[in-house]
Design an enzyme around this catalytic site. Sequence first.
Site, PDB file in Angstrom:
ATOM      1  N   SER A 143       0.852  -1.191   0.000  1.00 31.82           N
ATOM      2  CA  SER A 143       0.000   0.000   0.000  1.00 31.82           C
ATOM      3  C   SER A 143       0.884   1.236   0.000  1.00 31.82           C
ATOM      4  O   SER A 143       2.067   1.165   0.388  1.00 31.82           O
ATOM      5  CB  SER A 143      -0.885  -0.002   1.249  1.00 31.82           C
ATOM      6  N   TYR A 181      -2.166  -0.088  10.603  1.00 29.58           N
ATOM      7  CA  TYR A 181      -2.181  -0.456   9.187  1.00 29.58           C
ATOM      8  C   TYR A 181      -0.847  -0.121   8.528  1.00 29.58           C
ATOM      9  O   TYR A 181      -0.242  -0.959   7.850  1.00 29.58           O
ATOM     10  CB  TYR A 181      -3.329   0.278   8.486  1.00 29.58           C
TER      11      TYR A 181
END
Length: 393
Positions: free
Chosen positions: A174, A187
Amino acid sequence: MDSQNSLILIAMSVGALLVVLWAVRRWWREHHQYDLTGKTVLLTGGSRGLGLVMARQLVQQGARLAICARDRAELERARNELEQQGGQVLALPCDVTDKSQVEQMVQQMRDRFGQIDILINNAGTDLVGPMDVLTMEDYDDLMKLHFWAPLYTTYAVLPEMRQRKAGRIVNISSIGGKVVSPHMLAYCASKFALTGLSEGMRAELAKDGIPVTTVCPGFIRTGVIDHAMFKGQHRKEYTWFSIADSLPLISTSAENVARHTIAAFRHGDAEVIVPFPAWLSAKLFALFPGLNSTLLGWANRLLPGTGGIGTERALGKDSHSFLSPSVLTTLSERAARRNNEIAAEKAHGAGANGQVETGSHEQVEAQQVSATEAKSSGITARSPSPEPAIAED
């Protein structure tokens, strides 16, 4: 005068050489792509969202496919759709955070297709909330899903790839694995770990003829937002995140990310960062880390504070506000209908969240019953206590 002419000639020669090298590289890439016809791909988290979009494109390019997720109903819907496109598809229920289940899944795939040519580690999820409401379990769950799960699958397929001196490994990380984001600390930490793992693997496996590609997308319109987890003032957190996830200028379609991903691993590229705003933010963060940290600190002051449901986890679908869903999230809602996100919710009934939990089937059923009862009685459904394990996207 002569020296000036010489400099001009040298500059023109260098420019011409660069153009020739660019043309040769482009020709080589176009004529030496990794052919997917008949290749076998293992795709984790392939039942919906970005995984399902990649699966569609892989099938269209002639690949044989094994998809895994934890929800059997979702898997069946995805398999039926892909087989209707003419694909050879094996749907395997698997919790990729469980090493023994991963090894069993890989063996089942070998029994069906033989060798595994390509591994795409795509399973993941989002957890949004300020640092003060994150628990050690949050960090642990995300590390299990974003770091340990790709490590398990890679080690399961690696021996045969090394033996053949062939294969491809793709890790869907990501932009959060390149640039930190406030209210996504757990995250980002887990995605930074995956990015480091993936880049290190590329360096070590090059001698074995196994290219490793790291994919770092920014906001993707997959329609998965209702399945993400939110903490603290969960409705406000859902609002900013869901709108950002849908706006065309800062987000991109799942189809675009899938195309870039497949093209990159076919070429053996090291890294993909899409869309352009994500690529630009990664470059600026690398060049000016201090300035970026300062700007992110200011941005954090604009985000919701603590409070709300505190350390509890709430699903996106239970965190709607007057601003979201709205016209601002239209693109994400359309993507949800296309990518097996809405269907998953309907298949489980009013209380199901369309996700598959890491816990046992009994725990999952208990959570779903609790949510159904809460919703039917007019109570906003929240994650029961103790908190459910993080859900796979």
